[in-house]
Structure formats: C-alpha cells, structure tokens
Scaffold this active site. Sequence first.
Site, PDB file in Angstrom:
ATOM      1  N   LYS A 158       0.810  -1.224   0.000  1.00  0.00           N
ATOM      2  CA  LYS A 158       0.000   0.000   0.000  1.00  0.00           C
ATOM      3  C   LYS A 158       0.848   1.280   0.000  1.00  0.00           C
ATOM      4  O   LYS A 158       0.486   2.258  -0.651  1.00  0.00           O
ATOM      5  CB  LYS A 158      -0.955   0.004   1.202  1.00  0.00           C
ATOM      6  CG  LYS A 158      -2.073  -1.013   1.071  1.00  0.00           C
ATOM      7  CD  LYS A 158      -3.043  -0.912   2.223  1.00  0.00           C
ATOM      8  CE  LYS A 158      -4.265  -1.771   1.951  1.00  0.00           C
ATOM      9  NZ  LYS A 158      -5.355  -1.523   2.887  1.00  0.00           N
ATOM     10  N   ALA A 186      -5.121  -0.063   9.114  1.00  0.00           N
ATOM     11  CA  ALA A 186      -6.578  -0.157   8.951  1.00  0.00           C
ATOM     12  C   ALA A 186      -7.292   0.969   9.690  1.00  0.00           C
ATOM     13  O   ALA A 186      -8.303   1.491   9.217  1.00  0.00           O
ATOM     14  CB  ALA A 186      -7.059  -1.510   9.457  1.00  0.00           C
ATOM     15  N   TYR A 194     -12.546 -10.460   9.312  1.00  0.00           N
ATOM     16  CA  TYR A 194     -13.560 -11.381   8.768  1.00  0.00           C
ATOM     17  C   TYR A 194     -13.063 -12.822   8.674  1.00  0.00           C
ATOM     18  O   TYR A 194     -13.777 -13.701   8.232  1.00  0.00           O
ATOM     19  CB  TYR A 194     -14.109 -10.892   7.416  1.00  0.00           C
ATOM     20  CG  TYR A 194     -13.076 -10.673   6.348  1.00  0.00           C
ATOM     21  CD1 TYR A 194     -12.695 -11.699   5.498  1.00  0.00           C
ATOM     22  CD2 TYR A 194     -12.473  -9.428   6.197  1.00  0.00           C
ATOM     23  CE1 TYR A 194     -11.748 -11.492   4.533  1.00  0.00           C
ATOM     24  CE2 TYR A 194     -11.524  -9.206   5.222  1.00  0.00           C
ATOM     25  CZ  TYR A 194     -11.162 -10.249   4.394  1.00  0.00           C
ATOM     26  OH  TYR A 194     -10.208 -10.030   3.432  1.00  0.00           O
TER      27      TYR A 194
HETATM   28  P1  ATR Z   1      -3.028  -3.051  10.108  1.00  0.00           P
HETATM   29  O1  ATR Z   1      -2.289  -2.368   9.030  1.00  0.00           O
HETATM   30  O2  ATR Z   1      -3.773  -4.281   9.649  1.00  0.00           O
HETATM   31  O3  ATR Z   1      -3.879  -2.154  10.920  1.00  0.00           O
HETATM   32  P2  ATR Z   1      -0.807  -2.939  11.938  1.00  0.00           P
HETATM   33  O4  ATR Z   1      -0.376  -1.686  11.303  1.00  0.00           O
HETATM   34  O5  ATR Z   1       0.232  -3.934  12.256  1.00  0.00           O
HETATM   35  O6  ATR Z   1      -1.893  -3.692  11.054  1.00  0.00           O
HETATM   36  O7  ATR Z   1      -1.640  -2.577  13.261  1.00  0.00           O
HETATM   37  C1  ATR Z   1      -2.068  -3.537  14.114  1.00  0.00           C
HETATM   38  C2  ATR Z   1      -2.811  -2.897  15.277  1.00  0.00           C
HETATM   39  O8  ATR Z   1      -3.178  -3.918  16.168  1.00  0.00           O
HETATM   40  C3  ATR Z   1      -1.976  -1.899  16.078  1.00  0.00           C
HETATM   41  O9  ATR Z   1      -2.827  -0.907  16.591  1.00  0.00           O
HETATM   42  C4  ATR Z   1      -1.426  -2.790  17.190  1.00  0.00           C
HETATM   43  O10 ATR Z   1      -1.084  -2.093  18.367  1.00  0.00           O
HETATM   44  P3  ATR Z   1       0.391  -1.436  18.539  1.00  0.00           P
HETATM   45  O11 ATR Z   1       0.344  -0.142  17.776  1.00  0.00           O
HETATM   46  O12 ATR Z   1       0.555  -1.248  19.990  1.00  0.00           O
HETATM   47  O13 ATR Z   1       1.355  -2.420  17.942  1.00  0.00           O
HETATM   48  C5  ATR Z   1      -2.621  -3.662  17.460  1.00  0.00           C
HETATM   49  N1  ATR Z   1      -2.274  -4.942  18.098  1.00  0.00           N
HETATM   50  C6  ATR Z   1      -1.777  -6.041  17.496  1.00  0.00           C
HETATM   51  N2  ATR Z   1      -1.628  -7.033  18.385  1.00  0.00           N
HETATM   52  C7  ATR Z   1      -2.053  -6.556  19.588  1.00  0.00           C
HETATM   53  C8  ATR Z   1      -2.177  -7.123  20.894  1.00  0.00           C
HETATM   54  N3  ATR Z   1      -1.824  -8.389  21.166  1.00  0.00           N
HETATM   55  N4  ATR Z   1      -2.659  -6.320  21.887  1.00  0.00           N
HETATM   56  C9  ATR Z   1      -3.023  -5.051  21.630  1.00  0.00           C
HETATM   57  N5  ATR Z   1      -2.941  -4.472  20.405  1.00  0.00           N
HETATM   58  C10 ATR Z   1      -2.465  -5.205  19.405  1.00  0.00           C
END
Ligand code: ATR
Length: 271
Positions: A68, A130, A218
């Site tokens: 992206k 997202a 999903y």
């Molecule tokens: P995407 O592009 O699909 O949104 P991403 O950029 O990796 O994926 O973002 C993932 C989100 O899920 C982030 O907000 C992440 O929190 P951090 O910014 O603290 O990393 C959150 N996330 C993923 N695993 C998590 C977990 N186990 N507990 C809390 N938040 C989580």
Amino acid sequence: MQKKIFAVIGNPVSHSKSPDIYNYLFKKYNIDGTYIAIELNEENIEQFLKEFAKGMNLKGVNVTMPLKEKAATLSRRLDSLSELLKTVNTLDLTTGTGYTTDGKGLLLSLNYRGFDITGKNVVVIGAGGAAKSICYEIARAKVNSLTILNRTLLKAKELADIVGGAIKTDDLSKMDEYMQDCDLLINCTSIGMKGKDFEDLSFINLLKKNSFVYDIIYEPRKTRLLKEAEKNNIKCCNGLDMLICQAFYAFEIFSGIMPDKEERDELLNML
Ligand code: ATR
C-alpha cells in the site's frame, strides 16, 4: 475489443475475496472485464506497473499488504486522503491516480445496517494501517466524539495528529473507562485473528444495549468479541461488509457505476 483486466496485487493474495467480488459485479453490469490476483512484492511492483501492466491491458488494481505504501509512491496523483496517509488501496491505471476507500466502505456498511453515526460517540481500538482511513472518515462525519485507544499510546497520538480535529487518545488498558458513553466500538487491531485474543472481554458488559460493535476482522467470521457482543444482545458485524463496501467505491472508480444494497446483500450471502 480487448477484455479489460483488473487485479488485486500484494502478497499473499491467493485467498483474496476480491476476484469473487469484482467478477460478480462485472457479470451483473455486463462489463467485459476480468479480475485476477497477482502476487507481487516491493521488489517487483514498479517493474510490473511500468512494463507489464499496459501489455496485459490492466486498467486498475487494488493494492493490499505489503504494497500500500509503495503503490502510493508509484502513483502519478493521489486523492487527498491517500496523500495524507501516504498509502493507496486502489490505483486507476488509466489516470495513474491512487485512492483509499476502506474508511468510506465502513461508513457505507453502517449506513446499510441502519446505524447513523451522526452525533455518536465512537471508540476505535488500534492505530495501524486499517485504523487510519477509518478514523479519517469518522472524524469528518458529524460524530459527537472520536476516541482512539491503542496498546502503544504514541501511535494513537500520531494518528490523531495526522487525522486532525478534536480526537481523544488513550492507552488500550483504559478501555473500560470509555465503554459507558460509547455508541460505536470499532476493532481495528489484529486481536481476534490467528490465535490472538482479548485477555478480558468484560468491557462488553459496560456497553449500552443500543450500541454497535464493529470488528473489521472477517477471518474468522465470528471473533470472540462478536460472540460476546451477541451474547449481550448488542448489534454487531464482522469485516466482510466493509470489504464489500470498500470494493464498491473502487468499482465506481474503475467503471463509473456504484453498486447498490441489493448487490451488497447478494455478495454477503455469497462470500
Ligand atoms: P493493520 O495495518 O492491519 O492495521 P498494523 O499496522 O500492524 O496492522 O496494526 C495492528 C494494530 O493492532 C496496532 O494498533 C497494534 O497495536 P500497537 O500499535 O501497539 O502495535 C494492534 N495490536 C496487534 N496485536 C495486539 C495485541 N496483542 N494487543 C493489543 N494491540 C495489538
């Protein structure tokens, strides 16, 4: 005339639902087009778009992980949201313009579900890719408040700064404090996917009965968050609706036709 080709590009794309959605729409609207999935990486996307796309009559692509950001740098022009976020999910190759349609898709799906976000208190959890376009669109709708909660507070603050306006941010661990006033809770994290889950879902009990829980995941179709919301008789939905609705905006860019609720209902049953 040569068939118009469209594609989803990224890696992995073999399980993408996009070919099913667009090929259904091409058939429905008698468009002589085909939609395929093409696995590409950061190393070969530029060469593909510059050298191969024209030869295969590729008119537009939808861009997914991990391309992206790279696709935004390769777009001749960007719409205002893509310019702000430096990412695109839709690239019109006839004009070279990049777009971001995810957040609009979420709003359309809420509309189809009869949930009016005007004047509502919205809580978004997550601050990754997202969450970005979703927060952007929500901040521009006439909501009463938007709060971004994230495990890494700094990322929530950075997102609030990018989106602009009066957005509250807090640490995800403070979630309970925001549930009582929340009308719409949107999970934009990957919690609920592939073995990851909320340690404690008791925050659902604090939500109002007329609130709405939206999980943009999903796969699986029903996360524990959604199961818990259903148990509490709280309206909810998974991310399939948003996936379909964001594709409708991309389809409009590609074809000039905006599909309607009937197509969305059929696709929801089909996918
Ligand atoms: P995407 O592009 O699909 O949104 P991403 O950029 O990796 O994926 O973002 C993932 C989100 O899920 C982030 O907000 C992440 O929190 P951090 O910014 O603290 O990393 C959150 N996330 C993923 N695993 C998590 C977990 N186990 N507990 C809390 N938040 C989580």
